[in-house]
Design a protein around this motif. Structure first.
Motif, PDB file in Angstrom:
ATOM      1  N   ASP A  81       0.853  -1.182   0.000  1.00 34.93           N
ATOM      2  CA  ASP A  81       0.000   0.000   0.000  1.00 34.93           C
ATOM      3  C   ASP A  81       0.893   1.237   0.000  1.00 34.93           C
ATOM      4  N   ASN A  82       0.935   1.932  -1.129  1.00 33.66           N
ATOM      5  CA  ASN A  82       1.793   3.117  -1.254  1.00 33.66           C
ATOM      6  C   ASN A  82       1.404   4.230  -0.293  1.00 33.66           C
ATOM      7  N   LYS A  83       0.119   4.309   0.060  1.00 32.23           N
ATOM      8  CA  LYS A  83      -0.341   5.386   0.944  1.00 32.23           C
ATOM      9  C   LYS A  83       0.110   5.165   2.386  1.00 32.23           C
ATOM     10  N   THR A  84       0.044   3.922   2.860  1.00 29.40           N
ATOM     11  CA  THR A  84       0.353   3.638   4.270  1.00 29.40           C
ATOM     12  C   THR A  84       1.745   3.050   4.476  1.00 29.40           C
ATOM     13  N   GLY A  85       2.370   2.575   3.391  1.00 28.97           N
ATOM     14  CA  GLY A  85       3.669   1.930   3.516  1.00 28.97           C
ATOM     15  C   GLY A  85       3.584   0.513   4.058  1.00 28.97           C
ATOM     16  N   GLU A  86       2.378  -0.068   4.041  1.00 25.94           N
ATOM     17  CA  GLU A  86       2.178  -1.404   4.598  1.00 25.94           C
ATOM     18  C   GLU A  86       2.271  -2.477   3.513  1.00 25.94           C
ATOM     19  N   TYR A  87       2.838  -3.607   3.903  1.00 27.18           N
ATOM     20  CA  TYR A  87       2.826  -4.799   3.060  1.00 27.18           C
ATOM     21  C   TYR A  87       1.573  -5.586   3.404  1.00 27.18           C
ATOM     22  N   ILE A  88       0.973  -6.185   2.395  1.00 28.28           N
ATOM     23  CA  ILE A  88      -0.283  -6.908   2.576  1.00 28.28           C
ATOM     24  C   ILE A  88      -0.012  -8.401   2.424  1.00 28.28           C
ATOM     25  N   PHE A  89      -0.382  -9.150   3.458  1.00 26.32           N
ATOM     26  CA  PHE A  89      -0.238 -10.601   3.461  1.00 26.32           C
ATOM     27  C   PHE A  89      -1.621 -11.230   3.350  1.00 26.32           C
ATOM     28  N   PHE A  90      -1.737 -12.262   2.533  1.00 24.03           N
ATOM     29  CA  PHE A  90      -2.939 -13.102   2.446  1.00 24.03           C
ATOM     30  C   PHE A  90      -2.529 -14.537   2.733  1.00 24.03           C
ATOM     31  N   ASP A  91      -3.482 -15.336   3.173  1.00 24.38           N
ATOM     32  CA  ASP A  91      -3.278 -16.781   3.241  1.00 24.38           C
ATOM     33  C   ASP A  91      -3.194 -17.287   1.813  1.00 24.38           C
ATOM     34  N   CYS A  92      -2.106 -17.967   1.478  1.00 26.92           N
ATOM     35  CA  CYS A  92      -1.893 -18.439   0.106  1.00 26.92           C
ATOM     36  C   CYS A  92      -1.817 -19.963   0.010  1.00 26.92           C
ATOM     37  N   THR A 123     -12.085  -9.940   1.774  1.00 28.58           N
ATOM     38  CA  THR A 123     -13.296  -9.459   1.125  1.00 28.58           C
ATOM     39  C   THR A 123     -13.436 -10.230  -0.194  1.00 28.58           C
ATOM     40  N   GLU A 124     -14.583 -10.109  -0.848  1.00 29.28           N
ATOM     41  CA  GLU A 124     -14.738 -10.736  -2.162  1.00 29.28           C
ATOM     42  C   GLU A 124     -13.677 -10.188  -3.126  1.00 29.28           C
ATOM     43  N   GLU A 125     -13.453  -8.895  -3.094  1.00 29.53           N
ATOM     44  CA  GLU A 125     -12.461  -8.279  -3.979  1.00 29.53           C
ATOM     45  C   GLU A 125     -11.065  -8.838  -3.711  1.00 29.53           C
ATOM     46  N   GLN A 126     -10.692  -8.966  -2.441  1.00 30.90           N
ATOM     47  CA  GLN A 126      -9.382  -9.520  -2.105  1.00 30.90           C
ATOM     48  C   GLN A 126      -9.285 -10.987  -2.540  1.00 30.90           C
ATOM     49  N   TYR A 127     -10.370 -11.730  -2.374  1.00 33.73           N
ATOM     50  CA  TYR A 127     -10.386 -13.131  -2.786  1.00 33.73           C
ATOM     51  C   TYR A 127     -10.134 -13.233  -4.291  1.00 33.73           C
ATOM     52  N   ARG A 128     -10.792 -12.384  -5.053  1.00 31.37           N
ATOM     53  CA  ARG A 128     -10.593 -12.396  -6.509  1.00 31.37           C
ATOM     54  C   ARG A 128      -9.172 -11.971  -6.867  1.00 31.37           C
TER      55      ARG A 128
END
Length: 188
Positions: free
Chosen positions: A69-80, A123-128
């Motif tokens: 996330d460029n705005k917050t500087g956070e890395y996003i982790f999902f269960d893969c 979310t559905e969007e993240q799942y997709r």
């Protein structure tokens, strides 16, 4: 969501970071343009986020970096994990659904487990978005965040991938199946 009262020992932190690094390097297609050294610096600067990541790992989620996330500087982790995490299956959607069951109650609910782990359901969007990185849930399904209007009517949403297509379905929130769990997201 932050679980500041739950911490890993230095040895556990080191082991987890090694596992995450190996997965990161093995699956470069999930995080194009992101360097592991930057992720590791962020993890080390936010040790409170290691506990939720370890919970994701210990329940079979195989968390990996899927974005920045460029705005917050956070890395996003999902269960893969290829299928819905084994340690998070056979759960209904939320506490209200769990409490409404008169018999054959599951041990827990997806939202309660996620909150206890310090993560959020996809979310559905993240799942997709996840499904753009590979083929997931070919044999299982995963609860996703459900809009309040649907939940108010005792429904809940879940997704899976069949016939090379991502499907969004509905079910009663109190239902649970051996092949349905949930996938989580965490921002670090």
């Amino acid at each position: 969501m932050e679980n500041t009262d739950k911490k890993l020992s230095a040895e556990q932190q080191s082991t987890l970071i090694s596992v995450l690094k190996a997965r990161f390097e093995k699956n470069k297609n999930r995080h194009k343009g992101i360097e592991w050294t930057s992720v590791q610096e962020r993890l080390e600067a936010n040790p409170g986020k290691l506990w939720p990541l370890n919970e994701m790992e210990s329940t079979g989620g195989e968390p990996d970096v899927v974005g920045y996330d460029n705005k917050t500087g956070e890395y996003i982790f999902f269960d893969c994990a290829a299928e819905s995490p084994k340690g998070r299956r056979s759960v209904c959607y939320d506490r209200e659904a769990l409490d409404s069951r008169k018999e054959h109650k599951p041990a827990n609910s997806a939202l309660d487990m996620a909150a206890a782990m310090g993560i959020e359901l996809l979310t559905e969007e993240q799942y997709r978005q996840l499904q753009q990185l590979g083929s997931f849930d070919l044999k299982t399904s995963s609860w996703v965040q459900t809009p309040a209007a649907i939940r108010k009517l005792d429904g809940a949403l879940f997704c899976d991938r069949r016939y090379d297509t991502v499907f969004l379905y509905h079910n009663g929130a109190s239902s649970y199946y051996a092949a349905r769990g949930f996938r989580g997201a965490l921002r670090v």
